[in-house]
Design a protein around this motif. Sequence first.
Motif, PDB file in Angstrom:
ATOM      1  N   HIS A  12       0.825  -1.213   0.000  1.00 22.37           N
ATOM      2  CA  HIS A  12       0.000   0.000   0.000  1.00 22.37           C
ATOM      3  C   HIS A  12       0.855   1.258   0.000  1.00 22.37           C
ATOM      4  N   VAL A  13       1.918   1.249   0.796  1.00 21.66           N
ATOM      5  CA  VAL A  13       2.806   2.412   0.856  1.00 21.66           C
ATOM      6  C   VAL A  13       3.481   2.615  -0.498  1.00 21.66           C
ATOM      7  N   GLY A  14       3.925   1.538  -1.117  1.00 19.48           N
ATOM      8  CA  GLY A  14       4.532   1.627  -2.450  1.00 19.48           C
ATOM      9  C   GLY A  14       3.552   2.145  -3.487  1.00 19.48           C
ATOM     10  N   GLU A  15       2.325   1.642  -3.418  1.00 19.36           N
ATOM     11  CA  GLU A  15       1.294   2.120  -4.341  1.00 19.36           C
ATOM     12  C   GLU A  15       1.025   3.604  -4.139  1.00 19.36           C
ATOM     13  N   THR A  85       1.407   2.029 -11.238  1.00 20.88           N
ATOM     14  CA  THR A  85       1.031   2.117  -9.823  1.00 20.88           C
ATOM     15  C   THR A  85       0.391   0.826  -9.336  1.00 20.88           C
ATOM     16  N   PHE A  86      -0.659   0.394 -10.008  1.00 15.15           N
ATOM     17  CA  PHE A  86      -1.416  -0.764  -9.546  1.00 15.15           C
ATOM     18  C   PHE A  86      -1.108  -2.024 -10.345  1.00 15.15           C
ATOM     19  N   ARG A  87      -0.260  -1.882 -11.353  1.00 12.92           N
ATOM     20  CA  ARG A  87       0.176  -3.015 -12.180  1.00 12.92           C
ATOM     21  C   ARG A  87      -1.003  -3.904 -12.570  1.00 12.92           C
ATOM     22  N   SER A 169      -6.729  -5.570  -8.728  1.00  5.02           N
ATOM     23  CA  SER A 169      -5.477  -5.628  -9.474  1.00  5.02           C
ATOM     24  C   SER A 169      -4.468  -6.556  -8.843  1.00  5.02           C
ATOM     25  N   ARG A 170      -4.347  -6.544  -7.532  1.00  6.28           N
ATOM     26  CA  ARG A 170      -3.356  -7.344  -6.828  1.00  6.28           C
ATOM     27  C   ARG A 170      -3.802  -8.792  -6.728  1.00  6.28           C
TER      28      ARG A 170
END
Length: 185
Positions: A12-15, A85-87, A169-170
């Motif tokens: 979440h932080v990376g996103e 961002t969400f790949r 997405s994940r």
Amino acid sequence: MPSRRFSITRTHVGEMMRFALVGGSGVLVNLGVVILLNRLTPFDPESVFLPLLPTDFNIRWFHVFASLAFLVANLCNFELNRIWTFRAGARTERTRFLRFFTIGLAVLVVQLLLMTLLMHPYSPLELPTDVLDGTTGFRTRAYWAQLITVIAVTPLSFLLNRLWTFSRSRGAPDPARSTKARSRV
């Protein structure tokens, strides 16, 4: 039915960081479009575009410029967020874009309301006209109002897009990438 607790993870932080970088590029695109429109059109951003009769309210050119800038930046941001961002995979889904665009429109309404508060002469949030007198680009109220409101609505946009547009997405396999993923299901 067990309740799912929301916890913030490194993912979440990376996103959020990637979303902020994409959003930063979107702010530049957005502000660039507003500046171009302001310079290429003969209209004063604070002049009336359309009166909302029978009221005393008006749609002003800065509302129009902000809306057009939103369209351009929103298209760019969707692609960058989908890919990076969400790949979300190589395939663009119409529903995903419609969700992103719908959230963008809702956030645009909030942005335009905030912008009106920053530009309206009787608003307690009005940007000062003595400093922002329009003598240079850095002293143009419409530019500052645009920048402030885009930054203010970005967290709302991230949250809504994370929860609705890119929620699956994940962890979900991209059917366009792998036939093995489909055979396992």
